[in-house]
Design a protein around this motif. Structure first.
Motif, mmCIF file in Angstrom:
data_model
loop_
_atom_site.group_PDB
_atom_site.id
_atom_site.type_symbol
_atom_site.label_atom_id
_atom_site.label_comp_id
_atom_site.label_asym_id
_atom_site.label_seq_id
_atom_site.Cartn_x
_atom_site.Cartn_y
_atom_site.Cartn_z
ATOM 1 N N GLU A 137 0.813 -1.218 0.000
ATOM 2 C CA GLU A 137 0.000 0.000 0.000
ATOM 3 C C GLU A 137 0.847 1.269 0.000
ATOM 4 O O GLU A 137 0.508 2.250 -0.651
ATOM 5 N N ALA A 138 1.975 1.269 0.702
ATOM 6 C CA ALA A 138 2.816 2.464 0.774
ATOM 7 C C ALA A 138 3.360 2.844 -0.599
ATOM 8 O O ALA A 138 3.365 4.019 -0.964
ATOM 9 N N SER A 139 3.810 1.876 -1.387
ATOM 10 C CA SER A 139 4.361 2.215 -2.695
ATOM 11 C C SER A 139 3.252 2.672 -3.643
ATOM 12 O O SER A 139 3.486 3.487 -4.526
ATOM 13 N N LEU A 140 2.043 2.159 -3.465
ATOM 14 C CA LEU A 140 0.911 2.614 -4.265
ATOM 15 C C LEU A 140 0.579 4.069 -3.940
ATOM 16 O O LEU A 140 0.314 4.867 -4.842
ATOM 17 N N ASP A 141 0.630 4.417 -2.655
ATOM 18 C CA ASP A 141 0.381 5.799 -2.254
ATOM 19 C C ASP A 141 1.414 6.739 -2.875
ATOM 20 O O ASP A 141 1.079 7.824 -3.349
ATOM 21 N N LYS A 142 2.671 6.321 -2.879
ATOM 22 C CA LYS A 142 3.738 7.141 -3.462
ATOM 23 C C LYS A 142 3.531 7.323 -4.962
ATOM 24 O O LYS A 142 3.764 8.395 -5.505
ATOM 25 N N ARG A 143 3.067 6.272 -5.624
ATOM 26 C CA ARG A 143 2.821 6.342 -7.068
ATOM 27 C C ARG A 143 1.690 7.317 -7.370
ATOM 28 O O ARG A 143 1.793 8.148 -8.281
ATOM 29 N N VAL A 144 0.609 7.242 -6.596
ATOM 30 C CA VAL A 144 -0.524 8.158 -6.792
ATOM 31 C C VAL A 144 -0.073 9.588 -6.544
ATOM 32 O O VAL A 144 -0.389 10.496 -7.324
ATOM 33 N N TYR A 145 0.702 9.815 -5.485
ATOM 34 C CA TYR A 145 1.211 11.155 -5.171
ATOM 35 C C TYR A 145 2.080 11.668 -6.318
ATOM 36 O O TYR A 145 1.951 12.812 -6.739
ATOM 37 N N ARG A 146 2.971 10.820 -6.839
ATOM 38 C CA ARG A 146 3.861 11.228 -7.922
ATOM 39 C C ARG A 146 3.077 11.596 -9.177
ATOM 40 O O ARG A 146 3.334 12.624 -9.806
ATOM 41 N N ILE A 147 2.081 10.798 -9.532
ATOM 42 C CA ILE A 147 1.278 11.074 -10.727
ATOM 43 C C ILE A 147 0.479 12.360 -10.550
ATOM 44 O O ILE A 147 0.399 13.186 -11.463
ATOM 45 N N MET A 148 -0.090 12.551 -9.360
ATOM 46 C CA MET A 148 -0.845 13.784 -9.110
ATOM 47 C C MET A 148 0.081 14.996 -9.164
ATOM 48 O O MET A 148 -0.290 16.046 -9.689
ATOM 49 N N HIS A 149 1.299 14.854 -8.641
ATOM 50 C CA HIS A 149 2.265 15.952 -8.666
ATOM 51 C C HIS A 149 2.657 16.305 -10.099
ATOM 52 O O HIS A 149 2.727 17.482 -10.462
ATOM 53 N N GLN A 150 2.873 15.303 -10.913
ATOM 54 C CA GLN A 150 3.262 15.522 -12.305
ATOM 55 C C GLN A 150 2.167 16.240 -13.093
ATOM 56 O O GLN A 150 2.456 16.978 -14.034
ATOM 57 N N ASN A 151 0.925 16.026 -12.725
ATOM 58 C CA ASN A 151 -0.194 16.635 -13.441
ATOM 59 C C ASN A 151 -0.717 17.906 -12.761
ATOM 60 O O ASN A 151 -1.743 18.439 -13.170
ATOM 61 N N GLY A 152 -0.019 18.373 -11.722
ATOM 62 C CA GLY A 152 -0.400 19.610 -11.058
ATOM 63 C C GLY A 152 -1.717 19.516 -10.297
ATOM 64 O O GLY A 152 -2.448 20.499 -10.231
ATOM 65 N N LEU A 153 -2.005 18.364 -9.717
ATOM 66 C CA LEU A 153 -3.283 18.158 -9.034
ATOM 67 C C LEU A 153 -3.178 18.247 -7.516
ATOM 68 O O LEU A 153 -4.155 18.004 -6.819
ATOM 69 N N LEU A 154 -2.015 18.592 -6.996
ATOM 70 C CA LEU A 154 -1.847 18.677 -5.550
ATOM 71 C C LEU A 154 -2.164 20.086 -5.051
ATOM 72 O O LEU A 154 -1.968 21.072 -5.772
ATOM 73 N N LEU A 155 -2.644 20.173 -3.824
ATOM 74 C CA LEU A 155 -2.882 21.466 -3.207
ATOM 75 C C LEU A 155 -1.549 22.066 -2.790
ATOM 76 O O LEU A 155 -0.570 21.350 -2.583
ATOM 77 N N THR A 156 -1.503 23.377 -2.629
ATOM 78 C CA THR A 156 -0.275 24.008 -2.157
ATOM 79 C C THR A 156 -0.045 23.599 -0.709
ATOM 80 O O THR A 156 -0.986 23.405 0.050
#
Length: 50
Positions: free
Chosen positions: A7-26
């Motif tokens: 689960e931890a590596s899946l969370d990191k992957r989702v975070y990385r993809i969201m970061h690459q697409n500019g979907l994270l909050l400041t």
């Protein structure tokens, strides 16, 4: 089912993809902007909540 990821590596992957697409909050820095209050608060009647 052999391709299950921990689960931890899946969370990191989702975070990385969201970061690459500019979907994270400041990120929250804890600093608040200084707000200047100019003016006076006006109520319809004394001791009235709404």
């Amino acid at each position: 089912m052999a391709s299950m990821q921990p689960e931890a590596s899946l969370d990191k992957r989702v975070y990385r993809i969201m970061h690459q697409n500019g979907l994270l909050l400041t990120r929250h820095t804890g600093k608040r902007p200084q707000l200047a209050h100019e003016g006076k608060v006006v109520t319809l009647r004394s001791n009235l909540r709404w």
